[in-house]
Enzyme design. Structure first.
Site, PDB file in Angstrom:
ATOM      1  N   ASP A 346       0.807  -1.228  -0.065  1.00  0.00           N
ATOM      2  CA  ASP A 346      -0.119   0.162  -0.117  1.00  0.00           C
ATOM      3  C   ASP A 346       1.105   1.234   0.000  1.00  0.00           C
ATOM      4  O   ASP A 346       2.167   1.194   0.328  1.00  0.00           O
ATOM      5  CB  ASP A 346      -0.831  -0.006   1.298  1.00  0.00           C
ATOM      6  CG  ASP A 346      -1.609   1.224   1.403  1.00  0.00           C
ATOM      7  OD1 ASP A 346      -2.455   1.435   0.539  1.00  0.00           O
ATOM      8  OD2 ASP A 346      -1.682   2.048   2.445  1.00  0.00           O
ATOM      9  N   ASP A 545      -1.378  -0.659   6.172  1.00  0.00           N
ATOM     10  CA  ASP A 545      -1.643  -0.422   7.543  1.00  0.00           C
ATOM     11  C   ASP A 545      -3.056   0.115   7.784  1.00  0.00           C
ATOM     12  O   ASP A 545      -3.356   0.316   8.956  1.00  0.00           O
ATOM     13  CB  ASP A 545      -0.407   0.863   7.867  1.00  0.00           C
ATOM     14  CG  ASP A 545      -1.007   2.082   7.168  1.00  0.00           C
ATOM     15  OD1 ASP A 545      -1.491   2.139   6.065  1.00  0.00           O
ATOM     16  OD2 ASP A 545      -0.951   3.112   7.804  1.00  0.00           O
ATOM     17  N   ASP A 549      -6.897  -1.689   3.978  1.00  0.00           N
ATOM     18  CA  ASP A 549      -5.992  -2.775   3.628  1.00  0.00           C
ATOM     19  C   ASP A 549      -6.369  -4.372   4.377  1.00  0.00           C
ATOM     20  O   ASP A 549      -5.839  -5.293   3.711  1.00  0.00           O
ATOM     21  CB  ASP A 549      -4.882  -2.492   4.170  1.00  0.00           C
ATOM     22  CG  ASP A 549      -4.033  -1.068   3.224  1.00  0.00           C
ATOM     23  OD1 ASP A 549      -4.577  -0.936   2.102  1.00  0.00           O
ATOM     24  OD2 ASP A 549      -3.521  -0.367   3.913  1.00  0.00           O
TER      25      ASP A 549
END
Length: 658
Positions: A346, A545, A549
């Protein structure tokens, strides 16, 4: 559920007639009670281990007392009972098409009972139960440590009653239409409509956008977003179960259930080892025409090396990882880490810091001349930071920090007025300074829009009624991101991918800086799950995080959550949680996995090699069954000692900043 108006506290009243004091039940158990409670809990968790120890102790006691027949009957009956229960489980596994270590364990128990080697049977059972207990303990310890660190999710909403009184109400009892107050820096508990004039929200955990998002009256606020520095009023638009946060959790559960289970390392060696042991035992029986020879070979072919080699190494590996700030929830994850071929990242809070910082100061040119800027960039930053001391905006701290890093002294402020979410006007020394959005500063003489790229944000500054320039903020790449990706490459992770909900231009810029070639932007949570499922180079690591996600972390072969900021949903759905705000720990986790697997395989092959050697000697009849059982314990000891090497020696250290 607590009724509305009740507040849950950590203090409980003493029972009637009891005065709470040191050592009383009202204050909790006496010093000796916790140990007893822990012992009881261990017995409940690992009943087969403790029961086998009791039977073994009773058997040895009877033998020492000269009562061999009761010892033999009792131990044999217990071993036979365990074998029956294991046989039921084995048949169930065989029907599901899974051959594993239980087949070998059952044969070892049955053969030792059949030839009267009941002590050896008890040892095999103890090793079987002990190996399983080690795996359960390693996984349970990791989960307990994780929950104790991440149990920060809000349980209550501040319900506005009678127009002003606030009641702490369990979020499960919030109904659409309820008026809630969200205090500064709190999570929005349920989806709702903003009733306050304006709000600055941090939605990075939901959308991946690291810069604050400005909302106005009537806008929908999503549960899981973080309020800024001013309290706001919200009208609930949905229950907690129907809000954005809960929908993401449901997607996590779906992704978790669809992921294929990992086959235990020991199971891969159980079938060929069993076949070899049976073949050697049958050959010895055939050549000697003595059925006892069959039992003698099988006694030294007990599955103890397979039962304890991997669990001991995996427990040591998870312990080493925990000391490095890496929580690995289950032993199968170590295998997947060791074999990882693709790493997916990410952007916000993972590859980037997740906190806006000052990129540059764009000073406006002096009016009517091309000689240069009207104000010195350092002076612009100094005055802006001085004024921001009295701002509640989320960017104020970043501006002040930028001034401190450049050793700029903040000026005294004699007057300050803030317009919520828009900016602040202050008198700093002898100058009147306005800092904030373009709408607040555009009336200044010489105002012009700042030149920004995708992923940047401008904070405009006017000094004494004249437009001075803009502070350009951005979310930078982590200092050790490039080094971490290089380390992963050296560890065999050949493919890297960036998945983000951010705009394509911003994602492409970060990917170029990090050295990632494959990028997919504008992703919703379900898009990320589909993208990871389509990757062919597996196993796949996913590093993220935020709440958004969580589904893809659950869907990946190994989900790694950067949990330092307490993103509970992401951390709960991940297989690995990095408790430090350090991206290089991802590479360290892979290195620990590879080291642990290497040690486990050496232990397994050492145990198998020694067992095969003992079986070869036992085929000649020179190793009686009792002696064989004792020799097998030496093999077990060697396996355990080798497995403990996984406590040390990870090949990679945290990458230094670039």
């Amino acid at each position: 559920m607590l009724p509305r108006g009740r507040t849950l506290t950590n203090e409980q009243p003493s029972p009637p007639g009891v005065i709470a004091g040191p050592g009383t039940a009202a204050n909790g158990p006496t010093p000796g009670d916790p140990l007893l409670a822990r012992m009881r809990a261990q017995v409940r968790l690992y009943p087969l281990v403790f029961l086998t120890c009791l039977v073994l102790a009773a058997t040895l006691g009877l033998l020492l007392a000269g009562r061999e027949e009761p010892a033999r009957l009792g131990a044999s009956a217990y071993a036979a009972l365990v074998a029956v229960f294991r046989a039921v489980a084995m048949v169930r596994s065989l029907r599901e098409g899974r051959w594993g270590i239980d087949v070998l364990a059952l044969m070892a128990i049955a053969s030792t009972v059949a030839v009267g080697e009941y002590l050896a049977a008890l040892v095999v059972i103890l090793m079987l139960a002990g190996g399983e207990a080690l795996e359960t303990f390693a996984q349970g310890r990791a989960v307990r440590e994780l929950r104790s660190l991440l149990d920060r999710a809000p349980r209550f909403a501040h319900l506005e009653a009678n127009g002003s009184v606030l009641e702490d109400t369990p979020i499960g009892e919030v109904l659409p239409g309820d008026i809630l107050v969200v205090r500064p820096s709190e999570l929005v508990p349920v989806d709702g409509e903003l009733l306050s004039g304006a709000a600055s929200m941090d939605e990075s955990s939901l959308t991946g956008e690291s810069l604050p998002v400005e909302r106005v009256r009537g806008d929908l606020l999503l549960s899981g977003s973080v309020n800024g520095e001013a309290a706001i009023r919200v009208r609930a638009a949905a229950t907690a179960a129907d809000s954005q946060y809960s929908r993401i959790i449901a997607l996590v559960e779906e992704a978790s259930s669809s992921r294929a289970p990992v086959v235990r390392l020991a199971d891969r060696y159980a079938v060929p080892f069993t076949a070899l042991a049976v073949a050697m035992a049958a050959t010895a029986w055939f050549l000697s025409a003595d059925p006892v020879r069959f039992a003698q070979v099988l006694v030294v072919a007990t599955p103890c090396p397979l039962l304890i080699a991997a669990p001991v190494a995996f427990l040591a590996g998870t312990s080493q990882a925990a000391h490095k700030g890496i929580i690995i929830k289950n032993t199968g994850t170590l295998e997947q880490l060791a074999r990882a071929r693709t790493a997916v990242f990410d952007k916000t809070g993972t590859l980037t810091s997740g906190r806006p910082v000052l990129d540059t100061v764009q000073a406006a040119p002096a009016a009517g001349s091309g000689a240069g800027p009207a104000f010195d960039p350092a002076r612009i930053l100094q005055l802006a930071a001085s004024a921001e001391q009295y701002s509640s905006h989320v960017l104020a701290a970043s501006v002040i920090e930028a001034a401190a890093q450049r050793n700029l002294e903040l000026l005294p402020v004699t007057e300050a007025t803030e317009r919520a979410t828009h900016g602040v006007q202050a008198v700093c020394g002898e100058d009147t300074v306005v800092v904030g959005k373009a709408g607040l500063v555009k009336t200044a003489a010489g105002f012009r829009e700042a030149s920004i790229r995708s992923g940047q944000l401008a904070v405009h500054v006017a000094i004494n009624g004249t437009y001075a320039g803009a502070l350009i903020m951005k979310d930078p790449l982590r200092a050790n991101a490039v080094g971490t990706l290089d380390q992963l490459q050296r560890l065999g992770v050949r493919h890297t991918v960036l998945l983000t909900g951010d705009a394509g231009a911003t994602a492409a810029h970060i990917a170029r800086e990090a050295g990632i070639t494959r990028v997919q932007a504008d992703c919703l949570p379900e898009d990320k799950v589909q993208a990871v499922a389509a990757i062919r180079e597996r196993p796949v690591l996913m590093v993220g995080d935020g709440v958004n996600d969580a589904p893809v972390l659950a869907a990946a072969d190994v989900g790694i959550a950067m949990g330092a900021k307490g993103a509970t949903a992401a951390s709960e759905s991940a297989d690995v949680v990095v408790m430090l705000d350090d991206l290089s720990r991802v590479a360290l986790a892979v290195a620990i996995g590879q080291r642990t697997m290497s040690v486990a395989l050496v232990s397994i092959w050492t145990g198998i090699g020694l067992s095969v050697g003992l079986m070869a000697v036992a085929m000649t009849g020179y190793i009686p069954a009792v002696t064989g059982a004792l020799l097998q314990e030496l093999v077990d000891l060697a396996t355990i000692l080798n497995g403990l090497r996984a406590l040390h020696g990870a090949a990679v250290r945290p990458a230094p900043p670039a």
